[in-house]
Write a protein that holds these residues in place. Structure first.
Motif, short mmCIF file in Angstrom:
data_model
loop_
_atom_site.label_atom_id
_atom_site.label_comp_id
_atom_site.label_asym_id
_atom_site.label_seq_id
_atom_site.Cartn_x
_atom_site.Cartn_y
_atom_site.Cartn_z
N VAL A 90 0.82 -1.21 0.00
CA VAL A 90 0.00 0.00 0.00
C VAL A 90 0.87 1.28 0.00
CG1 VAL A 90 -1.67 1.35 1.33
CG2 VAL A 90 -2.08 -1.06 0.90
N PRO A 91 1.84 1.40 0.92
CA PRO A 91 2.66 2.63 0.86
C PRO A 91 3.45 2.73 -0.44
CG PRO A 91 3.05 1.41 2.90
CD PRO A 91 2.22 0.53 2.03
N THR A 92 3.99 1.59 -0.93
CA THR A 92 4.75 1.64 -2.17
C THR A 92 3.85 2.01 -3.34
OG1 THR A 92 5.93 -0.23 -1.22
CG2 THR A 92 6.52 0.39 -3.43
N GLY A 93 2.66 1.40 -3.40
CA GLY A 93 1.72 1.71 -4.47
C GLY A 93 1.30 3.17 -4.43
N PHE A 94 1.08 3.67 -3.21
CA PHE A 94 0.73 5.08 -3.02
C PHE A 94 1.86 5.95 -3.58
CE2 PHE A 94 0.86 8.89 -0.27
CZ PHE A 94 -0.41 9.39 -0.53
N GLY A 95 3.10 5.60 -3.25
CA GLY A 95 4.24 6.36 -3.74
C GLY A 95 4.33 6.36 -5.26
N ILE A 96 4.12 5.19 -5.86
CA ILE A 96 4.19 5.10 -7.32
C ILE A 96 3.09 5.95 -7.96
CG2 ILE A 96 3.98 3.55 -9.30
CD1 ILE A 96 5.25 1.38 -7.65
N ALA A 97 1.87 5.84 -7.41
CA ALA A 97 0.76 6.61 -7.96
C ALA A 97 1.04 8.11 -7.86
CB ALA A 97 -0.54 6.25 -7.22
N LEU A 98 1.58 8.50 -6.70
CA LEU A 98 1.94 9.90 -6.49
C LEU A 98 2.96 10.37 -7.51
CD1 LEU A 98 2.67 10.80 -2.82
CD2 LEU A 98 1.26 11.93 -4.52
N PHE A 99 4.00 9.55 -7.64
CA PHE A 99 5.07 9.89 -8.57
C PHE A 99 4.50 10.07 -9.98
CE2 PHE A 99 8.33 8.70 -11.63
CZ PHE A 99 9.36 9.56 -11.25
N LEU A 100 3.63 9.11 -10.38
CA LEU A 100 3.11 9.15 -11.75
C LEU A 100 2.19 10.34 -11.99
CD1 LEU A 100 2.40 5.39 -12.52
CD2 LEU A 100 4.13 6.86 -13.52
N THR A 101 1.39 10.72 -10.96
CA THR A 101 0.44 11.80 -11.22
C THR A 101 1.02 13.19 -10.94
OG1 THR A 101 -0.47 11.40 -9.04
CG2 THR A 101 -1.70 10.52 -10.89
N GLU A 102 1.95 13.29 -9.96
CA GLU A 102 2.37 14.64 -9.55
C GLU A 102 3.80 15.01 -9.93
OE1 GLU A 102 0.04 16.48 -8.23
OE2 GLU A 102 -1.39 14.85 -8.04
N LEU A 103 4.69 14.00 -9.99
CA LEU A 103 6.10 14.36 -10.11
C LEU A 103 6.72 13.99 -11.45
CD1 LEU A 103 7.32 13.02 -6.68
CD2 LEU A 103 6.87 15.38 -7.30
N CYS A 104 6.19 12.94 -12.04
CA CYS A 104 6.87 12.34 -13.18
C CYS A 104 6.94 13.31 -14.36
CB CYS A 104 6.09 11.11 -13.58
SG CYS A 104 6.91 10.15 -14.82
N PRO A 105 8.13 13.40 -15.01
CA PRO A 105 8.20 14.19 -16.25
C PRO A 105 7.24 13.57 -17.27
CG PRO A 105 10.37 13.36 -15.61
CD PRO A 105 9.40 12.79 -14.65
N PRO A 106 6.47 14.37 -18.00
CA PRO A 106 5.46 13.84 -18.91
C PRO A 106 6.01 12.78 -19.87
CG PRO A 106 5.34 16.22 -18.84
CD PRO A 106 6.52 15.84 -18.01
N LEU A 107 7.28 12.94 -20.24
CA LEU A 107 7.88 12.02 -21.19
C LEU A 107 7.94 10.59 -20.64
CD1 LEU A 107 9.07 12.55 -24.02
CD2 LEU A 107 11.33 12.41 -22.97
N LEU A 108 8.16 10.49 -19.30
CA LEU A 108 8.32 9.16 -18.69
C LEU A 108 7.00 8.59 -18.19
CD1 LEU A 108 11.58 9.59 -16.58
CD2 LEU A 108 11.23 8.28 -18.67
N LYS A 109 5.97 9.44 -18.14
CA LYS A 109 4.73 9.03 -17.51
C LYS A 109 4.15 7.76 -18.14
CE LYS A 109 0.53 11.13 -15.83
NZ LYS A 109 -0.16 12.31 -15.41
N ARG A 110 4.07 7.75 -19.47
CA ARG A 110 3.48 6.61 -20.15
C ARG A 110 4.34 5.34 -20.01
NH1 ARG A 110 -0.75 5.44 -23.15
NH2 ARG A 110 0.19 3.94 -24.54
N PRO A 111 5.65 5.43 -20.33
CA PRO A 111 6.46 4.21 -20.21
C PRO A 111 6.41 3.59 -18.81
CG PRO A 111 7.72 5.94 -21.27
CD PRO A 111 6.42 6.54 -20.90
N ILE A 112 6.54 4.41 -17.77
CA ILE A 112 6.53 3.85 -16.42
C ILE A 112 5.15 3.27 -16.10
CG2 ILE A 112 6.80 4.36 -13.97
CD1 ILE A 112 8.91 6.32 -14.63
N GLY A 113 4.10 4.01 -16.51
CA GLY A 113 2.75 3.51 -16.28
C GLY A 113 2.54 2.17 -16.96
N VAL A 114 3.01 2.05 -18.22
CA VAL A 114 2.86 0.80 -18.96
C VAL A 114 3.67 -0.31 -18.29
CG1 VAL A 114 3.37 -0.37 -21.13
CG2 VAL A 114 2.30 1.87 -21.16
N ALA A 115 4.89 0.03 -17.83
CA ALA A 115 5.73 -0.98 -17.17
C ALA A 115 5.02 -1.54 -15.95
CB ALA A 115 7.08 -0.39 -16.78
N VAL A 116 4.41 -0.64 -15.16
CA VAL A 116 3.69 -1.10 -13.96
C VAL A 116 2.52 -2.01 -14.36
CG1 VAL A 116 2.24 -0.34 -12.06
CG2 VAL A 116 4.38 0.84 -12.52
#
Lengths: 319, 284
Positions: A90-116
């Motif tokens: 749960v904390p790790t998933g929360f962190g990943i979701a946070l990273f993807l929605t708030e911090l991630c550079p737009p360029l990496l958002k899709r690849p990391i999302g797809v990897a997950v």
């Protein structure tokens, strides 16, 4: 010349009835499957349930030789491994979701999302053999000795980390489960976070809040229902997961206070013993375990779905 | 330390933690793929695709298991997907928001995440016990039950995405709903429905638990649907847990084959969906 041929219209109506009937029966079949699952499990479990009565879920004994069975050890293993998985995921998933929605550079958002999401598509048996051959030795050599040395002496929680480092056991099963449910939790939370109106977040920033303050005070309260729904969906998976656990749990029908000891879960007991079970009472007891698992996961998943649906009605977004 | 500094530190601390969480997740995926590829490739050889599963201590391949998995998956999808597509059509076109549809949608979502071992027990009870023996057809039925919720969900979603104007035009020409669905909606939603099928194949081709006590396993080549049939997941399960090095190597090779297949299926489903969205956005 007749524009509408009455015979043609009648034929069309028949086709329509047939097609509609076919789609309706297919839809009803879905209901029947769930009903069938419940009824057939209940029937298969009946000999064991009527023989042992309520004590079936309250006893730890599991002895094919004397034909005595109790479900307490598998229930304990299922609950504890799932709890460990949730504590880690749960904390790790929360962190990943946070990273993807708030911090991630737009360029990496899709690849990391797809990897997950691809991690979520990997079948559970792969996690099982990876857990057995890679993760368990690592935990045995590096993590468990450290836990025994440093946490084993603590008052209160010390008994959780006693005993030899087997490598396989309750803790390892929990860690493998955590890695398995992580993508589900992360993906659901990301989708839920994406439903927060940008206006709300920008208002937060406008007041001078830091990113974390906006997340904690705006995004999280707004997404609470969806987050809990996503967590429970992950919990449903963890409770029912079979193959990944079967490889690393050790299959020992006993409740031990140490998390490092081998144990068993409902699903891994069934997977390990079902084809080898001789005698009606043995088979029936395993099906009774299945019935218990069905009831537990059904309530968890149903509650999760109800929550996500409430969110969907409120925001109009399907998660 | 001022309040402002404290807030800033707290902010960076949590954001760093979130980065660490993401890196951990990616590291897990990386470690998993790395082990699979390194172990799997070393167990890979021409024999995998030409020879049967061997007895311990001798060389062999996975031919019967690969064939069995293909047959079971294909049968599962052939039985399951029409039911899923039709039921999805009912929910999207006929039932809509009726009480029955809402209930079916809910039950379907529950089935979608129900533990697959339960489905295995269910098929065991209604098929294996009746017939008195394990069989490939029982395995295929268990996989079909798992394929239904996936295809149902995607079909309904995809049909709902078809522009209402197309449906109205067809109705205005005097077509009955069945004609509209078959001639207008299905072609318009084709790539979406195919995506659902790909996802369903990806889902069921790696399933192990429901096959353990339905299709069981078979060390030999068998095309008899009424007898136990070898299949990749169960072979991986047995071989990986065995003490024999040859068997473990075969298990790793099988694991690599299964994972690559499933990842390719999921990626193509994704690409198809992206193409569909691009077409929607640009074309109409």
């Amino acid at each position: 010349m007749a524009i509408i041929d009455p015979g043609h219209a009648a034929k069309q109506l028949i086709y329509e009835r047939i097609f509609r009937g076919a789609t309706l029966s297919a839809a009803i079949l879905v209901l029947l499957i769930l009903g069938g699952v419940a009824v057939s499990l209940l029937r298969g479990a009946w000999p064991a349930l009527s023989h042992f009565g309520f004590s079936f879920i309250a006893r730890e004994i599991w002895n094919p030789v004397t034909d005595e069975y109790g479900a307490l050890a598998p229930i304990y293993g299922t609950v504890v491994t799932s709890l460990i998985a949730m504590l880690l995921a749960v904390p790790t998933g929360f962190g990943i979701a946070l990273f993807l929605t708030e911090l991630c550079p737009p360029l990496l958002k899709r690849p990391i999302g797809v990897a997950v999401e691809l991690l979520a598509a990997v079948p559970s048996i792969i996690f099982g053999i990876w857990g057995l051959f890679v993760l368990a030795p690592v935990l045995q050599r590096h993590v468990q000795p450290w836990l025994i040395a440093n946490l084993g002496q603590l008052p209160g929680v010390g008994h959780l980390f006693k005993g030899p480092p087997y490598g396989i056991g309750i803790l390892t099963a929990g860690v493998v489960l955590a890695i398995m449910v992580l993508p589900f939790i992360a993906a659901t939370m990301r989708d839920v976070f994406d439903t927060v109106p940008p206006m709300l977040k920008e208002s937060g920033y406008g007041l001078g809040a830091t990113t974390w303050e906006v997340i904690w005070n705006v995004v999280v309260p707004h997404s609470r229902v969806g987050m809990v729904g996503g967590i429970m969906l992950g919990l449903g998976r963890a409770l029912g997961e079979t193959m990944a656990v079967t490889f690393v749990i050790g299959n020992a029908h006993r409740i031990s206070t140490s998390l490092l000891a081998p144990g068993t879960t409902i699903s891994s007991s069934i997977a390990n013993e079902f084809t080898e079970a001789v005698g009606d009472l043995y088979t029936s007891s395993l099906i009774a375990l299945g019935l218990l698992l069905f009831l537990i996961t059904f309530s968890v998943i149903a509650a999760a779905q109800a929550m996500l649906r409430r969110l969907e009605r409120r925001t109009g977004v399907t998660v | 330390m001022s309040r402002r500094q404290r807030r800033k530190i707290k902010n960076s601390a949590f954001l760093t933690l979130s980065l660490v969480a993401t890196l951990t997740g990616l590291a897990c995926l990386g470690a998993l793929l790395w082990t699979l590829v390194s172990h799997g490739l070393s167990g890979m050889s021409g024999r995998i695709f030409t020879q049967m599963t061997p007895p311990p201590g001798s060389q062999g391949g996975l031919l019967n298991a690969l064939y069995g998995s293909a047959v079971l998956t294909l049968l599962g999808i052939l039985i399951g997907s029409p039911i899923g597509v039709l039921a999805g059509t009912y929910l999207s076109e006929y039932g809509r928001n009726s009480r029955l549809s809402t209930m079916i949608r809910f039950i379907n979502d529950v089935l979608l995440s129900a533990p697959s071992i339960i489905i295995g027990l269910f098929i065991y009870e209604i098929v294996v016990v009746r017939l008195g023996h394990f069989s490939a057809i029982a395995g295929a039925l268990a996989l079909a039950v798992l394929a239904i919720p996936v295809t149902l969900r995607t079909t309904e979603d995809m049909l709902r995405l078809v522009p209402v104007g197309m449906k109205d035009s067809s109705a205005a020409l005097g077509a009955y709903p069945w004609r509209t669905i078959l001639s207008v909606l299905y072609p318009a939603a084709r790539s979406g429905i195919v995506t659902g099928l790909l996802l369903a194949i990806a889902r069921i081709s790696g399933e192990t638990a429901p096959l353990l006590f339905t299709a069981l396993n078979n060390q030999f080549w068998s095309t008899n649907l009424n007898a136990p049939m070898a299949n990749l997941p169960v072979v991986i399960f047995q071989f990986a847990l065995s003490p024999y090095k040859d068997w473990q190597n075969l298990a790793w090779a099988g694991a690599l084959i299964i994972t690559v297949t499933i990842l390719l299926l999921s990626i193509s489903a994704r690409v198809l969906l992206a193409l569909l969205q691009a077409e929607r956005g640009g074309g109409r």
